[in-house]
Design a protein around this motif. Structure first.
Motif, short mmCIF file in Angstrom:
data_model
loop_
_atom_site.label_atom_id
_atom_site.label_comp_id
_atom_site.label_asym_id
_atom_site.label_seq_id
_atom_site.Cartn_x
_atom_site.Cartn_y
_atom_site.Cartn_z
N SER A 51 0.90 -1.17 0.05
CA SER A 51 -0.05 -0.06 0.03
C SER A 51 0.95 1.26 -0.07
O SER A 51 0.24 2.46 -0.03
CB SER A 51 -0.91 0.14 1.27
OG SER A 51 -0.16 0.00 2.45
N SER A 66 0.67 -0.48 -14.05
CA SER A 66 0.14 -0.03 -12.94
C SER A 66 -0.80 1.12 -12.95
O SER A 66 -0.61 1.81 -13.82
CB SER A 66 1.46 0.09 -12.03
OG SER A 66 2.30 0.99 -12.52
N GLY A 120 -1.58 0.02 -7.81
CA GLY A 120 -1.74 -1.34 -7.78
C GLY A 120 -1.63 -1.70 -9.22
O GLY A 120 -1.40 -1.00 -10.07
N ASP A 151 -4.04 -5.41 -5.00
CA ASP A 151 -2.60 -5.29 -4.38
C ASP A 151 -2.07 -6.70 -4.50
O ASP A 151 -2.45 -7.59 -5.33
CB ASP A 151 -2.81 -4.91 -2.93
CG ASP A 151 -3.46 -5.82 -2.22
OD1 ASP A 151 -3.69 -6.92 -2.53
OD2 ASP A 151 -3.93 -5.55 -0.96
N GLU A 152 -0.88 -6.88 -4.12
CA GLU A 152 -0.18 -8.30 -4.12
C GLU A 152 -1.09 -9.41 -3.61
O GLU A 152 -0.98 -10.67 -4.49
CB GLU A 152 0.84 -8.23 -3.39
CG GLU A 152 2.04 -7.30 -3.79
CD GLU A 152 2.56 -7.60 -5.27
OE1 GLU A 152 2.34 -8.79 -5.79
OE2 GLU A 152 3.17 -6.76 -5.63
N ARG A 204 -3.95 3.68 -10.65
CA ARG A 204 -4.46 4.04 -9.39
C ARG A 204 -5.91 4.50 -10.11
O ARG A 204 -6.32 4.73 -11.15
CB ARG A 204 -4.08 5.22 -8.77
CG ARG A 204 -3.98 6.32 -9.28
CD ARG A 204 -3.34 7.46 -8.48
NE ARG A 204 -3.32 8.80 -9.35
CZ ARG A 204 -3.79 9.97 -9.42
NH1 ARG A 204 -4.90 9.77 -8.59
NH2 ARG A 204 -3.56 10.81 -9.99
N VAL A 254 -7.42 -2.17 -4.21
CA VAL A 254 -7.05 -1.06 -3.36
C VAL A 254 -7.93 0.03 -2.97
O VAL A 254 -8.96 0.41 -3.85
CB VAL A 254 -5.60 -0.47 -4.08
CG1 VAL A 254 -4.64 -1.64 -4.36
CG2 VAL A 254 -6.02 0.11 -5.56
#
Ligand code: ATP
Ligand code: MG
Length: 651
Positions: free
Chosen positions: A3, A504, A465, A453-454, A506, A459
């Motif tokens: 995070s 990636s 992420g 996320d992983e 957001r 997220v």
């Protein structure tokens, strides 16, 4: 991704669609978008049946989707002919006289091809292919300049159910050889040469070199474009004009299974060795048809210009299959944007009264670098809609596009998608979605996009992420050609039954998607993960900067140091003072954590031939200078040589 992968960019400018555009929009409000988007996810059968029924099918489907993760079949058991949908059905509907293709060659020669003429040319060339023994399922390489025959060859191949693999005309014989071997193609369609920046590209010579090691190729058909001397091998090579002259009856548009392979296209190779993406017929055509209709708002009198090359997915989906299945008038331009002068694009917009323009951030940044004078000479008032694709668009480049090209009145559709996705997945809808510079905004119909996320958990707002798609969509790739294992490994092994895009991203407080960069390129500075796009956009927001690429260099203290490769605008001196000012600027705009440790001024950045920055090569330069990665898709090897030679800028 933990995070701590947070966004540091804030962009608050919001642009509402104009009342004028809104009043004519196909979808009339955000509520309508949300309702249709919800329907497309919750009741895909209803949504896709309604949309796909606008196309011509020779046999209906028994089931909309058969999903055996990660393998999808769309419009199961249906039959269609893709070329019939792109050509014949418009002639049958009385639009035979409508221009399908307006074409401008780099030297200034022109052609207009109506839908009726296109039908004749496609059916005739399809007959040529049949005469040469090419059958449904056979792979055919198309290696041509941006001439109408490139589109005709694609449609003709599709007409007989053969599988094309278009190779960008700027690629070398080595790249052709790799793709020939991987695809097992038995035929090549090419031209003697093509024009690029005033020079002749020796296409046929390149094919000949590639074919030295590919005896399985038995047919080469050559279009005469430039007229230079070339070798023709008896029994294997034939001229396009000779072969078409022999045809007395065009090939019929027989139906093929919805899942019949349509094409293989190798990705542009920004992050590694190109992958052979396989697309099939019914779902792909539906995806490109529907997205072109809604996202480009195609209307009867539009002149639509997508500046990509047909060698890229953008050219496949949004020059050929999407717009033509909608019966639109498309413009094709053969040459470079700076030949014979840097205002060439705007001259073409004025001349053809282009109403919809779809181009890439790399081009927009070049126009900004070249200066507004080249734009100001031409009348761009015919434009009503602008599009962007290929990379995250830097907000300042977006603003320039909006004001300078769009005159402040044209909605901009910033479209996120990939070779793999076949059609646009994240985008504003023009006249509907309020836009913000730098974000592709919201998912298109049928697209269940999310950021994980992983651990596979979604997220929160503004946390970075991995961008994923959680449900199958009609135009998704079906596999990597001949390699189901790699297909599963690359896209489906990170999360269970969820497609990993490799970017990636957001979401902001409005749920808009912001691409932060490639997963492989994420920087790790003192335990913080930073996307490349935000740091680059901060640099590009400085008045002196034309373009920037940011990579991490191994650093004992910080994990990675931030190295920024920067090109400056025309007339700007790349001084040490400017380097210092740029570091400060980044720290001011997005925070000290992103402050570049090194600024390296460069004359150019290494890019793929489709204009995407290849950060992995810059990373290798920073790490020690020796390039080990695949460079076959690199546009200009000299750029790398000069970057290596220039070394480190003073700190
Ligand atoms: P390879 O997969 O071989 O590295 P590539 O990813 O460059 O090559 P493409 O399929 O042509 O090949 O490009 C898709 C990628 O381009 C996306 O994953 C994304 O990184 C970038 N991209 C495309 N459109 C946008 C956009 N509108 N905003 C941000 N990024 C975009
Ligand atoms: Mg990719």
């Amino acid at each position: 991704m933990s995070s701590d992968f947070k966004s540091i960019l804030t962009e608050n400018r919001l642009f509402e669609p104009s009342a004028e555009f809104k009043s004519k929009a196909r979808i009339s409000s955000m509520e309508d978008y949300q309702r249709l988007h919800a329907e497309s996810l919750n009741d895909p059968d209803t949504f896709w049946t309604r949309e796909a029924s606008e196309l011509t099918w020779q046999q209906p489907w028994t089931k909309v989707l058969d999903w055996q993760p990660p393998f999808a079949k769309w419009f199961v058991d249906a039959k269609l002919n893709v070329s019939e949908n792109c050509v014949d059905r418009h002639v049958a509907a009385g639009k035979g006289d409508k221009p399908a293709i307006l074409w401008e060659g780099e030297p200034g020669d022109t052609r207009t091809i109506s839908y009726a003429e296109l039908q004749t040319e496609v059916a005739t060339f399809a007959a040529v292919l049949l005469n040469h023994g090419i059958k449904a399922g056979d792979r055919v390489i198309i290696y041509m300049p941006m001439v109408p025959e490139a589109a005709i060859a694609m449609l003709a191949t599709a007409r007989i159910g053969a599988v094309h693999s278009v190779i960008f005309g700027g690629f070398s014989s080595e790249s052709i050889k790799d793709r020939l071997l991987d695809s097992g193609a038995t035929a090549v369609i090419t031209a003697d040469g093509g024009y690029r920046r005033g020079k002749v590209v020796p296409l046929k010579d390149n094919v000949d070199t590639a074919l030295k090691n590919a005896p399985h190729v038995t047919t080469v058909i050559v279009l005469k474009r430039t007229g230079q001397n070339i070798a023709m091998q008896e029994g294997r090579d034939a001229w396009w004009h000779d072969e078409t002259a022999k045809v007395t009856e065009g090939a019929p548009a027989n139906g093929f299974d919805s899942e019949h392979p349509l094409f293989i296209l190798y990705t542009s190779g920004s992050t590694g060795k190109p992958k052979g993406i396989l697309h099939t017929s019914g779902g792909y055509l539906t995806g490109t048809y529907v997205s072109s209709k809604y996202i480009f708002d195609l209307r009867e009198d539009d002149v639509y210009w997508c500046t990509a090359d047909v060698g890229w997915i953008t050219g496949h989906s949004y020059i050929v299959f999407g717009p033509l299945s909608n019966g639109a008038t498309i413009l094709m331009y053969e040459g470079a944007p700076d030949t014979p002068h840097q205002g060439r694009f705007w001259e073409i917009v004025e001349k053809y009264k282009v109403s919809i323009l779809y181009t890439a951030p790399t081009a927009i940044r070049a126009f900004i670098k070249w200066g507004d004078d080249h734009v100001d000479k031409f009348d761009l008032s015919s434009l009503r809609l602008l599009g962007s694709v290929g990379e995250p668009i830097n907000p300042e480049a977006w603003m320039w596009y909006h004001h300078k090209i769009g005159g402040g009145r044209c909605p901009i559709v910033d479209t996120w998608w990939q070779t793999e996705t076949g059609s646009i997945l994240i985008t504003p809808l023009p006249g509907v979605t309020p836009t913000k510079p730098g974000t592709a905004t919201l998912p298109f119909f049928g697209v269940d996009a999310a950021i994980l996320d992983e651990d596979g958990k979604e997220v929160g707002p503004n946390e970075g992420g991995k961008l994923v798609i959680r449900k199958p969509w009609p135009s998704m790739l079906r596999t990597l050609y001949g390699d189901n294992d790699r297909y599963k490994e690359v896209y489906w092994s990170t999360y269970e039954n969820i497609y990993l895009a490799g970017d990636s991203a957001r979401r902001d407080d409005d749920g808009y998607f912001w691409i932060m960069g490639r997963i492989d390129d994420v920087l790790n500075v003192s335990g913080h993960r930073l996307g490349t796009a935000e740091v680059e956009s901060a640099l590009v927001s400085h008045e002196s900067v034309a373009e920037a690429a940011v990579v991490g260099r191994p650093d004992e203290l910080k994990g990675q140091a931030v190295v920024a490769f920067v090109t400056v605008k025309g007339g700007v001196d790349p001084t040490p003072e400017l380097a210092a000012a740029l570091k400060k600027h980044v720290a001011n705009v997005i925070g000290a954590i992103a402050r570049p440790d090194d600024i390296r001024f460069a004359a150019g950045l290494p890019k793929t031939r489709s204009g995407k920055i290849m950060r992995r090569l810059l990373k290798e330069i920073c790490a020690g200078g020796v390039i080990k990665g695949d460079t076959t898709t690199l546009e200009d090897l000299n750029v790398i040589a000069s970057l290596q030679a220039s070394g480190k800028d003073e700190d």
